[in-house]
Design an enzyme around this catalytic site. Sequence first.
Site, PDB file in Angstrom:
ATOM      1  N   GLY A 290       0.892  -1.224   0.121  1.00 48.15           N
ATOM      2  CA  GLY A 290       0.047  -0.010   0.062  1.00 48.15           C
ATOM      3  C   GLY A 290       0.907   1.118   0.043  1.00 48.15           C
ATOM      4  O   GLY A 290       0.855   1.886  -1.075  1.00 48.15           O
ATOM      5  N   ARG A 328      -0.813  10.787  10.973  1.00 50.86           N
ATOM      6  CA  ARG A 328       0.332  10.210  11.481  1.00 50.86           C
ATOM      7  C   ARG A 328       1.134  10.717  12.434  1.00 50.86           C
ATOM      8  O   ARG A 328       1.770  10.097  13.367  1.00 50.86           O
ATOM      9  CB  ARG A 328       1.166   9.761  10.095  1.00 50.86           C
ATOM     10  N   CYS A 359      -8.061  21.983  17.674  1.00 54.33           N
ATOM     11  CA  CYS A 359      -8.013  22.423  18.949  1.00 54.33           C
ATOM     12  C   CYS A 359      -7.573  21.150  19.927  1.00 54.33           C
ATOM     13  O   CYS A 359      -8.147  20.526  20.734  1.00 54.33           O
ATOM     14  CB  CYS A 359      -9.174  22.736  19.548  1.00 54.33           C
TER      15      CYS A 359
HETATM   16  C1  LIG Z   1      -3.146  -7.311   5.715  1.00 53.34           C
HETATM   17  C2  LIG Z   1      -2.472  -5.968   5.270  1.00 53.34           C
HETATM   18  N1  LIG Z   1      -1.968  -5.969   3.898  1.00 53.34           N
HETATM   19  C3  LIG Z   1      -1.480  -5.059   3.529  1.00 53.34           C
HETATM   20  C4  LIG Z   1      -1.313  -3.874   4.122  1.00 53.34           C
HETATM   21  C5  LIG Z   1      -0.366  -2.701   3.661  1.00 53.34           C
HETATM   22  O1  LIG Z   1       0.570  -2.367   4.326  1.00 53.34           O
HETATM   23  P1  LIG Z   1       1.581  -1.256   3.695  1.00 53.34           P
HETATM   24  O2  LIG Z   1       0.880  -0.078   3.394  1.00 53.34           O
HETATM   25  O3  LIG Z   1       2.644  -1.016   4.641  1.00 53.34           O
HETATM   26  O4  LIG Z   1       2.223  -1.653   2.499  1.00 53.34           O
HETATM   27  C6  LIG Z   1      -1.621  -3.936   5.617  1.00 53.34           C
HETATM   28  C7  LIG Z   1      -1.257  -2.504   6.590  1.00 53.34           C
HETATM   29  O5  LIG Z   1      -0.181  -2.857   7.219  1.00 53.34           O
HETATM   30  C8  LIG Z   1      -2.221  -4.846   5.946  1.00 53.34           C
HETATM   31  O6  LIG Z   1      -2.655  -5.100   7.319  1.00 53.34           O
HETATM   32  N1  LIG Z   2      -2.035   3.650   9.042  1.00 53.98           N
HETATM   33  C1  LIG Z   2      -0.690   3.304   9.278  1.00 53.98           C
HETATM   34  C2  LIG Z   2      -0.440   1.819   8.685  1.00 53.98           C
HETATM   35  C3  LIG Z   2      -1.286   0.765   9.087  1.00 53.98           C
HETATM   36  C4  LIG Z   2      -1.336  -0.177   7.891  1.00 53.98           C
HETATM   37  C5  LIG Z   2      -2.453  -1.043   7.957  1.00 53.98           C
HETATM   38  N2  LIG Z   2      -2.406  -2.356   8.405  1.00 53.98           N
HETATM   39  C6  LIG Z   2       0.195   4.185   8.843  1.00 53.98           C
HETATM   40  O1  LIG Z   2       0.023   5.406   8.530  1.00 53.98           O
HETATM   41  O2  LIG Z   2       1.553   3.977   8.920  1.00 53.98           O
END
Ligand SMILES: Cc1ncc(COP(=O)(O)O)c(C=O)c1O
Ligand SMILES: N[C@@H](CCCC[NH3+])C(=O)O
Length: 434
Positions: A290, A328, A359
Amino acid sequence: MSNPLNINHSGHLTIGGIDTTELAKKYGTPLFIYDVEHIRKNARAFVDTFKKYQVKAQVAYASKAFSSVAMVQVAKQENLSLDVVSQGELYTALKAGFPTEKIHFHGNNKNYDELLMAVNQEIGCIVIDNFHEIELLSTILSDQNKKMDVLIRVTPGIEAHTHDYILTGNEDSKFGFDLSNGQATRAMEQLHTHPYINLKGIHCHIGSQIFETEGFIMAIERVFGTLAEWKDSHAFTCEILNLGGGFGIKYTQEDEPLPLEKYVEALIEEVTKQVNLHDMDFPEIWIEPGRSIVGDTAITLYTIGSTKEIPNVRKYVAVDGGMTDNLRPALYQAKYEAVIANKANEEEVENVSIAGKCCESGDMLIWDIALPKVQPNDILAVFSTGAYGYSMSNHYNRFPKAAVVFVENGKDRLVIKRESYQDVVQNDLSYEEE
Ligand SMILES: Cc1ncc(COP(=O)(O)O)c(C=O)c1O
Ligand SMILES: N[C@@H](CCCC[NH3+])C(=O)O
């Protein structure tokens, strides 16, 4: 600077060849801007490496990082598969015309409606997370007289080096079936000979923003230990091995991620070693990046407003967004770098801290950054905000959500409209007599 951005003859920051200050004028701020060519380049780094080693694979974009109709369409154009974790992400995928057979559904608490939608839409695969889900899915499939391919999500007991809140593969995790205490084996036994469920293999994801390959290698080793037991005890064959996402990106100069190809090479190398060791067929490998597909492809523009100087302590510079568009820093103490987009060539002369406008004292985007002389109406550009920025944005203090623009081939295009105040209150109902 963590992004391949440039500065034009006016000394302004550009993205995809377009002056960011012009984009701020045209669309307003806060504004997310994605360089689509950069998204494509990241996606191709994964896809092409599997091709290079002739490994049958699916690269599923983890849409939680940034889900929108336009983004899902780019994933489709790049022949990616898609990981969704909710009905909302699935709905977005359908709206975008994404091929349903390439959608994988995740989640630690999928409910009846979500599973029913997944079954009715005949998506490619459900990643089963717990025993409750096995019962729900069995009921739905037998009622509908349909079949579904699934993977079992296992927690391999790996402590990846990342922030505690984004660790997912360790034993004390809300996700998946435990490998060490026999839960995963019980799940396999329930699914292996199931009349409606085709168990295709295993899924594991060890965490996010990971810079080394050791954690992935250990996870593969452990998963294969279990697969070897299942092969002997139940003649189970793993057709698909999903190794999740988690590949780290550069937010600041301190971050040293590997080139994306290296992560894939390490996975292929370890799987090859393990199949040889255990005398198994090479499974199809799936991954779910992701952050590494979109994270470093976007910037957020803000307009600078008030400043507050506390002599001998610090100077706060406030922008027109904050934890509503980037949670984040508040949630993970995440660090970012930034420049003043309209002064991108000017020398840094002061050390300031960038505050949001919520706030909340913790609503800080960057602590201690060197910038040129800051003035009201300057445009601040924060780098590497493409993942978990817009997707985690919220309505705290009833701020409308920002707009999102894609740039490609020298053209800019609005892909998510800025919310209006009307949008913010649209679901509110009056409590006064008509
Ligand atoms: C099951 C699973 N797959 C994929 C991802 C995508 O992770 P990233 O955005 O770090 O590649 C996540 C998030 O951590 C996840 O929980
Ligand atoms: N949302 C998180 C990561 C979580 C990934 C999803 N399992 C971030 O900003 O780093």
